[in-house]
Design a protein around this motif. Structure first.
Motif, PDB file in Angstrom:
ATOM      1  N   THR A  34       0.835  -1.198   0.000  1.00  0.00           N
ATOM      2  CA  THR A  34       0.000   0.000   0.000  1.00  0.00           C
ATOM      3  C   THR A  34       0.867   1.244   0.000  1.00  0.00           C
ATOM      4  OG1 THR A  34      -1.728  -1.184   1.213  1.00  0.00           O
ATOM      5  CG2 THR A  34      -1.843   1.222   1.218  1.00  0.00           C
ATOM      6  N   ASN A  35       1.927   1.240   0.808  1.00  0.00           N
ATOM      7  CA  ASN A  35       2.855   2.377   0.835  1.00  0.00           C
ATOM      8  C   ASN A  35       3.543   2.548  -0.510  1.00  0.00           C
ATOM      9  OD1 ASN A  35       2.267   3.034   3.465  1.00  0.00           O
ATOM     10  ND2 ASN A  35       4.022   1.965   4.334  1.00  0.00           N
ATOM     11  N   GLU A  36       3.944   1.436  -1.123  1.00  0.00           N
ATOM     12  CA  GLU A  36       4.599   1.503  -2.425  1.00  0.00           C
ATOM     13  C   GLU A  36       3.648   2.060  -3.482  1.00  0.00           C
ATOM     14  OE1 GLU A  36       6.123  -2.400  -3.281  1.00  0.00           O
ATOM     15  OE2 GLU A  36       7.564  -2.311  -1.636  1.00  0.00           O
ATOM     16  N   GLU A  37       2.386   1.635  -3.429  1.00  0.00           N
ATOM     17  CA  GLU A  37       1.393   2.146  -4.373  1.00  0.00           C
ATOM     18  C   GLU A  37       1.172   3.643  -4.169  1.00  0.00           C
ATOM     19  OE1 GLU A  37      -2.171  -0.169  -3.952  1.00  0.00           O
ATOM     20  OE2 GLU A  37      -1.175  -2.015  -4.583  1.00  0.00           O
ATOM     21  N   ALA A  38       1.097   4.061  -2.911  1.00  0.00           N
ATOM     22  CA  ALA A  38       0.907   5.486  -2.611  1.00  0.00           C
ATOM     23  C   ALA A  38       2.110   6.290  -3.093  1.00  0.00           C
ATOM     24  CB  ALA A  38       0.693   5.692  -1.123  1.00  0.00           C
ATOM     25  N   GLU A  43       4.600   9.857  -7.056  1.00  0.00           N
ATOM     26  CA  GLU A  43       5.615  10.090  -8.086  1.00  0.00           C
ATOM     27  C   GLU A  43       4.952  10.377  -9.435  1.00  0.00           C
ATOM     28  OE1 GLU A  43       8.551   6.969  -8.305  1.00  0.00           O
ATOM     29  OE2 GLU A  43       8.881   7.043  -6.141  1.00  0.00           O
ATOM     30  N   ASP A  44       3.902   9.626  -9.754  1.00  0.00           N
ATOM     31  CA  ASP A  44       3.182   9.863 -11.013  1.00  0.00           C
ATOM     32  C   ASP A  44       2.551  11.254 -11.023  1.00  0.00           C
ATOM     33  OD1 ASP A  44       3.845   7.388 -12.026  1.00  0.00           O
ATOM     34  OD2 ASP A  44       1.907   6.455 -11.567  1.00  0.00           O
ATOM     35  N   ALA A  45       1.970  11.640  -9.903  1.00  0.00           N
ATOM     36  CA  ALA A  45       1.351  12.962  -9.814  1.00  0.00           C
ATOM     37  C   ALA A  45       2.410  14.049  -9.985  1.00  0.00           C
ATOM     38  CB  ALA A  45       0.629  13.128  -8.479  1.00  0.00           C
ATOM     39  N   ALA A  46       3.585  13.834  -9.381  1.00  0.00           N
ATOM     40  CA  ALA A  46       4.668  14.819  -9.510  1.00  0.00           C
ATOM     41  C   ALA A  46       5.145  14.899 -10.956  1.00  0.00           C
ATOM     42  CB  ALA A  46       5.823  14.452  -8.587  1.00  0.00           C
ATOM     43  N   LYS A  47       5.290  13.759 -11.609  1.00  0.00           N
ATOM     44  CA  LYS A  47       5.705  13.752 -13.021  1.00  0.00           C
ATOM     45  C   LYS A  47       4.647  14.429 -13.891  1.00  0.00           C
ATOM     46  CE  LYS A  47       8.562   9.610 -12.824  1.00  0.00           C
ATOM     47  NZ  LYS A  47       8.678   8.199 -13.227  1.00  0.00           N
ATOM     48  N   ASN A  48       3.382  14.119 -13.615  1.00  0.00           N
ATOM     49  CA  ASN A  48       2.294  14.738 -14.381  1.00  0.00           C
ATOM     50  C   ASN A  48       2.268  16.246 -14.183  1.00  0.00           C
ATOM     51  OD1 ASN A  48       1.469  12.269 -15.406  1.00  0.00           O
ATOM     52  ND2 ASN A  48      -0.129  11.977 -13.881  1.00  0.00           N
ATOM     53  N   ALA A  49       2.507  16.686 -12.939  1.00  0.00           N
ATOM     54  CA  ALA A  49       2.513  18.126 -12.661  1.00  0.00           C
ATOM     55  C   ALA A  49       3.670  18.798 -13.397  1.00  0.00           C
ATOM     56  CB  ALA A  49       2.603  18.381 -11.160  1.00  0.00           C
ATOM     57  N   LYS A  50       4.824  18.161 -13.405  1.00  0.00           N
ATOM     58  CA  LYS A  50       5.979  18.730 -14.120  1.00  0.00           C
ATOM     59  C   LYS A  50       5.688  18.814 -15.616  1.00  0.00           C
ATOM     60  CE  LYS A  50       9.567  17.292 -10.897  1.00  0.00           C
ATOM     61  NZ  LYS A  50      10.732  16.435 -10.691  1.00  0.00           N
ATOM     62  N   SER A  51       5.142  17.744 -16.145  1.00  0.00           N
ATOM     63  CA  SER A  51       4.812  17.725 -17.570  1.00  0.00           C
ATOM     64  C   SER A  51       3.758  18.778 -17.902  1.00  0.00           C
ATOM     65  CB  SER A  51       4.304  16.331 -17.950  1.00  0.00           C
ATOM     66  OG  SER A  51       3.894  16.294 -19.287  1.00  0.00           O
ATOM     67  N   ALA A  52       2.750  18.875 -17.051  1.00  0.00           N
ATOM     68  CA  ALA A  52       1.689  19.867 -17.275  1.00  0.00           C
ATOM     69  C   ALA A  52       2.244  21.282 -17.161  1.00  0.00           C
ATOM     70  CB  ALA A  52       0.553  19.654 -16.271  1.00  0.00           C
ATOM     71  N   MET A  53       3.179  21.494 -16.239  1.00  0.00           N
ATOM     72  CA  MET A  53       3.778  22.821 -16.086  1.00  0.00           C
ATOM     73  C   MET A  53       4.563  23.185 -17.345  1.00  0.00           C
ATOM     74  SD  MET A  53       4.085  25.531 -14.246  1.00  0.00           S
ATOM     75  CE  MET A  53       3.591  25.054 -12.616  1.00  0.00           C
ATOM     76  N   MET A  54       5.299  22.255 -17.875  1.00  0.00           N
ATOM     77  CA  MET A  54       6.048  22.522 -19.110  1.00  0.00           C
ATOM     78  C   MET A  54       5.089  22.780 -20.267  1.00  0.00           C
ATOM     79  SD  MET A  54       9.116  22.760 -18.289  1.00  0.00           S
ATOM     80  CE  MET A  54       9.709  23.005 -19.937  1.00  0.00           C
ATOM     81  N   GLN A  55       4.009  22.025 -20.323  1.00  0.00           N
ATOM     82  CA  GLN A  55       3.003  22.220 -21.366  1.00  0.00           C
ATOM     83  C   GLN A  55       2.390  23.614 -21.248  1.00  0.00           C
ATOM     84  OE1 GLN A  55      -0.311  19.515 -20.984  1.00  0.00           O
ATOM     85  NE2 GLN A  55      -1.324  20.278 -22.806  1.00  0.00           N
ATOM     86  N   PHE A  56       2.062  24.018 -20.042  1.00  0.00           N
ATOM     87  CA  PHE A  56       1.506  25.351 -19.804  1.00  0.00           C
ATOM     88  C   PHE A  56       2.507  26.427 -20.225  1.00  0.00           C
ATOM     89  CE2 PHE A  56       1.420  29.031 -16.942  1.00  0.00           C
ATOM     90  CZ  PHE A  56       0.183  29.556 -17.263  1.00  0.00           C
ATOM     91  N   TYR A  57       3.730  26.280 -19.793  1.00  0.00           N
ATOM     92  CA  TYR A  57       4.780  27.262 -20.102  1.00  0.00           C
ATOM     93  C   TYR A  57       4.976  27.394 -21.611  1.00  0.00           C
ATOM     94  CZ  TYR A  57       9.348  29.517 -20.101  1.00  0.00           C
ATOM     95  OH  TYR A  57      10.399  30.376 -20.316  1.00  0.00           O
ATOM     96  N   MET A  58       5.002  26.262 -22.285  1.00  0.00           N
ATOM     97  CA  MET A  58       5.182  26.293 -23.740  1.00  0.00           C
ATOM     98  C   MET A  58       3.976  26.946 -24.425  1.00  0.00           C
ATOM     99  SD  MET A  58       8.184  25.264 -24.117  1.00  0.00           S
ATOM    100  CE  MET A  58       8.251  25.196 -25.872  1.00  0.00           C
ATOM    101  N   SER A  59       2.777  26.720 -23.905  1.00  0.00           N
ATOM    102  CA  SER A  59       1.603  27.344 -24.518  1.00  0.00           C
ATOM    103  C   SER A  59       1.624  28.858 -24.312  1.00  0.00           C
ATOM    104  CB  SER A  59       0.310  26.728 -23.994  1.00  0.00           C
ATOM    105  OG  SER A  59       0.096  27.025 -22.641  1.00  0.00           O
ATOM    106  N   VAL A  60       2.110  29.309 -23.158  1.00  0.00           N
ATOM    107  CA  VAL A  60       2.211  30.744 -22.903  1.00  0.00           C
ATOM    108  C   VAL A  60       3.248  31.366 -23.837  1.00  0.00           C
ATOM    109  CG1 VAL A  60       2.938  32.496 -21.219  1.00  0.00           C
ATOM    110  CG2 VAL A  60       1.399  30.656 -20.522  1.00  0.00           C
TER     111      VAL A  60
END
Length: 175
Positions: A34-38, A43-60
């Motif tokens: 359960t801890n490993e899944e969490a 980690e996935d959420a952090a990667k997604n946030a980084k990717s989304a931030m780069m996507q946002f920055y590039m769109s701006v």
């Protein structure tokens, strides 16, 4: 006889302890998985946030760069800008405002949404102020550039909040 009872009770006790130990390990394994899944989800959420931030920055930066060519030419001019350059720069700044209003903040950046909305508002206000100033006989773009810098700082803070190094939007769009 006492020795036999002692051996039997020792055997029963060992079996009971082994069974309890296995149940405990099973619960521990469940907690570990359960801890490993969490952790993996985090980690996935952090990667997604980084990717989304780069996507946002590039769109701006794309929204700005697609329309600010004449404005950059005006601002970089070493000679006295002509009336035609000024008119083109004003139209360019107005077009940037329209493009920035189309930029959307990705859903993965819900924790940074307020900061990014404020940054987009400041960017839009900066280019609108430039367009308004360029209508004047002697435009001063200093206040608009300060607003742009404020927006750039807000975007930098949002970058840092997702674990990325702040980037210079000014370099990206004026370079």
């Amino acid at each position: 006889m006492k020795k036999i009872w002692f051996l039997i009770s020792t055997l029963v006790l060992s079996i009971a302890l082994t069974a309890c130990s296995e149940e405990s390990n099973g619960a521990k394994d469940e907690k570990d998985s359960t801890n490993e899944e969490a952790e993996a989800e985090t980690e996935d959420a952090a990667k997604n946030a980084k990717s989304a931030m780069m996507q946002f920055y590039m769109s701006v930066s794309k929204a700005i760069n697609s329309q600010d060519g004449d404005l950059n030419t005006y601002e970089a001019s070493e000679e006295e800008p002509t009336a035609e350059m000024k008119t083109s720069a004003e139209a360019s700044a107005t077009a940037v405002v329209a493009e920035l209003e189309k930029v959307e903040i990705p859903e993965q950046l819900k924790d940074q949404k307020a900061d990014l909305e404020a940054a987009l508002k400041d960017l839009t206000n900066s280019y609108q102020a430039k367009a308004d100033e360029l209508k004047k006989d002697t435009p001063s773009l200093e206040a608009a550039n300060e607003t742009f810098t404020k927006a750039e700082d807000q975007i930098g803070k949002a970058f840092e909040s997702v674990g990325l190094n702040a980037s210079s939007l000014g370099t990206e769009v004026n370079g």
